[in-house]
Design a protein around this motif. Structure first.
Motif, PDB file in Angstrom:
ATOM      1  N   CYS A 233       1.829  17.056  -9.859  1.00 21.89           N
ATOM      2  CA  CYS A 233       2.415  16.097  -8.930  1.00 21.89           C
ATOM      3  C   CYS A 233       1.815  16.305  -7.546  1.00 21.89           C
ATOM      4  O   CYS A 233       1.342  17.382  -7.221  1.00 21.89           O
ATOM      5  CB  CYS A 233       3.927  16.277  -8.885  1.00 21.89           C
ATOM      6  SG  CYS A 233       4.746  14.861  -8.132  1.00 21.89           S
ATOM      7  N   CYS A 235       3.704  15.492  -4.820  1.00 24.52           N
ATOM      8  CA  CYS A 235       4.797  15.389  -3.847  1.00 24.52           C
ATOM      9  C   CYS A 235       4.817  16.598  -2.912  1.00 24.52           C
ATOM     10  O   CYS A 235       4.424  17.700  -3.281  1.00 24.52           O
ATOM     11  CB  CYS A 235       6.142  15.228  -4.552  1.00 24.52           C
ATOM     12  SG  CYS A 235       6.702  16.670  -5.451  1.00 24.52           S
ATOM     13  N   CYS A 265      12.095  14.304  -6.669  1.00 20.62           N
ATOM     14  CA  CYS A 265      10.849  13.582  -6.947  1.00 20.62           C
ATOM     15  C   CYS A 265      10.942  12.951  -8.341  1.00 20.62           C
ATOM     16  O   CYS A 265      11.230  13.633  -9.316  1.00 20.62           O
ATOM     17  CB  CYS A 265       9.661  14.538  -6.877  1.00 20.62           C
ATOM     18  SG  CYS A 265       8.125  13.776  -7.427  1.00 20.62           S
ATOM     19  N   TYR A 267       8.604  11.853 -10.164  1.00 16.52           N
ATOM     20  CA  TYR A 267       7.487  12.219 -11.039  1.00 16.52           C
ATOM     21  C   TYR A 267       7.683  13.589 -11.686  1.00 16.52           C
ATOM     22  O   TYR A 267       7.508  13.746 -12.878  1.00 16.52           O
ATOM     23  CB  TYR A 267       6.178  12.229 -10.244  1.00 16.52           C
ATOM     24  CG  TYR A 267       5.656  10.859  -9.921  1.00 16.52           C
ATOM     25  CD1 TYR A 267       4.842  10.176 -10.810  1.00 16.52           C
ATOM     26  CD2 TYR A 267       5.977  10.228  -8.719  1.00 16.52           C
ATOM     27  CE1 TYR A 267       4.347   8.919 -10.518  1.00 16.52           C
ATOM     28  CE2 TYR A 267       5.496   8.966  -8.416  1.00 16.52           C
ATOM     29  CZ  TYR A 267       4.681   8.324  -9.322  1.00 16.52           C
ATOM     30  OH  TYR A 267       4.211   7.077  -9.024  1.00 16.52           O
ATOM     31  N   CYS A 268       8.033  14.597 -10.859  1.00 17.14           N
ATOM     32  CA  CYS A 268       8.029  15.965 -11.382  1.00 17.14           C
ATOM     33  C   CYS A 268       9.420  16.595 -11.407  1.00 17.14           C
ATOM     34  O   CYS A 268       9.591  17.712 -11.883  1.00 17.14           O
ATOM     35  CB  CYS A 268       7.074  16.852 -10.589  1.00 17.14           C
ATOM     36  SG  CYS A 268       7.645  17.175  -8.921  1.00 17.14           S
TER      37      CYS A 268
HETATM   38 ZN   LIG Z   1       6.787  15.637  -7.527  1.00 20.48          ZN
END
Ligand SMILES: [Zn+2]
Length: 292
Positions: A233, A235, A265, A267-268
Motif C-alpha cells: 500500500c 498510504c 485505509c 486498501y490495506c
Molecule cells: Zn494502506
C-alpha cells in the motif's frame, strides 16, 4: 510453468508481445486483510492480475489505477499497480454478496453485467490520463478486453485464470495479455489468439500443447523484463491529511468533536489514530496557506 508472484514481459521475432502477471499471494493478502469470501477473493485476484498486466510500459514505470463501478451490491472495486511490481486493491462492500464458492454466473451478475470502468494510466513520459468504458459482458476478462479494444485502440487478447487447491482455497491467479507491436505479424496474432477459441492454459505444463508455457517456447518468446509482484500500500499520514482536507466544513466539525479520530485505509486496513490537536493544526495550516 509461469512463475508464481511475478510479472513477465516477453517478445518474439514476429513482433508479438506477451505479459503474464501472477498475483497469487497479493490476492490472498487482500483476502486476509478484508476477510473476503472465496468468491470475492477470486474477483479481487482477477482484477489485481489484470491491472498489473495492463501496465505494459514497464520501462517508463507505467502505473495503472482502476476504478470499477459494478452498479451491484458489491459497490466500487479499486485496484492499483505501480512501480512495475506492487499491487493493492479492495471491494467496497464484499460482505453484501459473500459466497464460499466461485460461480461465473455471479461474476457476470455482480461485476460485469452493468460495469463502468475508469482506467488511469500514468508514467514518467506521459501526463496521467483516464479512459472510461461502459461494459456489459460475461466476465472480467471480457470487460477488460473491451476496454483495451475500444479505449486503448490496440488489438489485445486478455485472459484471466485461477486455480483452486485440493483444500478448495485459492492456489493461483494470473492474467495473460497478448498484443501486437507496430511491426507485428497480424496473421500469426490472429491464428494464435483470435481464431484459437480454446485459449491458452496459464498454469499448464510445457508439455501440454494448449499451455501458455508451450506457446512461449514454440513461438520463440524471449523475456524482456521480469519482476516479483507483491501487495503493497502507498498510504501514509500525508495522504490521510490530504483526504481529510477534502471534507466539507460540517464533516470537519464532526471529526473535531472526538478526542481521537480513527481513519482506516481501505486498501490495506491500516488504522491511523489522529488526535484532535493534530486535526486542528491541519485545518488551521490549510487556512493559513489559503491567505498567502
Ligand atoms: Zn494502506
Amino acid at each position: 510453468m509461469i512463475t508464481k508472484n511475478s510479472i513477465q514481459h516477453l517478445l518474439n521475432h514476429e513482433g508479438l508481445r506477451i505479459t503474464v502477471a501472477d498475483v497469487t499471494d497479493a490476492a490472498k493478502e487482500a483476502g486476509n486483510i478484508h476477510n473476503l469470501s472465496l468468491f470475492s477473493e477470486i474477483i479481487i485476484g482477477k482484477i489485481l492480475a489484470a491491472t498489473a498486466a495492463l501496465a505494459t510500459d514497464f520501462k517508463n514505470h507505467e502505473g495503472i489505477s482502476l476504478k470499477w463501478v459494478t452498479h451491484s451490491p458489491l459497490g466500487i472495486i479499486r485496484a492499483d499497480a505501480y512501480e512495475g511490481h506492487y499491487v493493492r486493491g479492495f471491494i467496497e462492500n464484499p460482505e453484501a454478496e459473500a459466497f464460499d464458492k466461485y460461480d461465473p454466473a455471479e461474476e457476470k451478475r455482480l461485476v460485469c453485467e452493468n460495469a463502468q470502468l475508469f482506467v488511469t494510466r500514468y508514467s514518467l513520459l506521459k501526463q496521467p490520463y483516464i479512459s472510461t468504458v461502459n461494459a456489459s459482458c460475461n466476465s472480467i476478462s471480457e470487460c477488460l478486453t473491451s476496454y483495451l479494444n475500444e479505449s486503448d485502440q490496440t488489438d489485445s487478447y486478455l485472459d484471466i485464470q485461477f486455480q483452486l487447491g485440493e483444500d478448495g482455497k485459492l492456489e493461483r491467479v494470473a492474467c495473460f495479455l497478448a498484443q501486437m507491436t507496430p511491426q507485428a505479424n497480424k496473421k500469426l496474432y490472429d491464428d494464435l489468439f483470435i481464431l484459437n477459441s480454446k485459449g491458452w492454459k496459464i498454469f499448464g505444463d510445457k508439455e501440454d500443447a494448449s499451455s501458455l508455457s508451450f506457446l512461449i517456447d514454440k513461438e520463440g518468446f524471449l523475456p524482456i523484463g521480469e519482476s516479483v509482484i507483491k501487495f503493497q500500500c502507498t498510504c501514509n499520514l500525508d495522504h490521510i491529511r490530504n483526504s481529510l482536507l477534502l471534507l466539507p466544513e460540517t464533516e470537519r466539525n464532526e471529526l473535531l468533536e472526538d478526542e481521537v479520530t480513527e481513519v482506516c485505509c481501505h486498501y490495506c486496513g491500516k488504522k491511523y489514530n489522529i488526535p484532535r490537536s493534530t486535526l486542528v493544526k491541519w485545518f488551521n495550516d490549510e487556512k493559513g496557506e489559503g491567505i498567502q
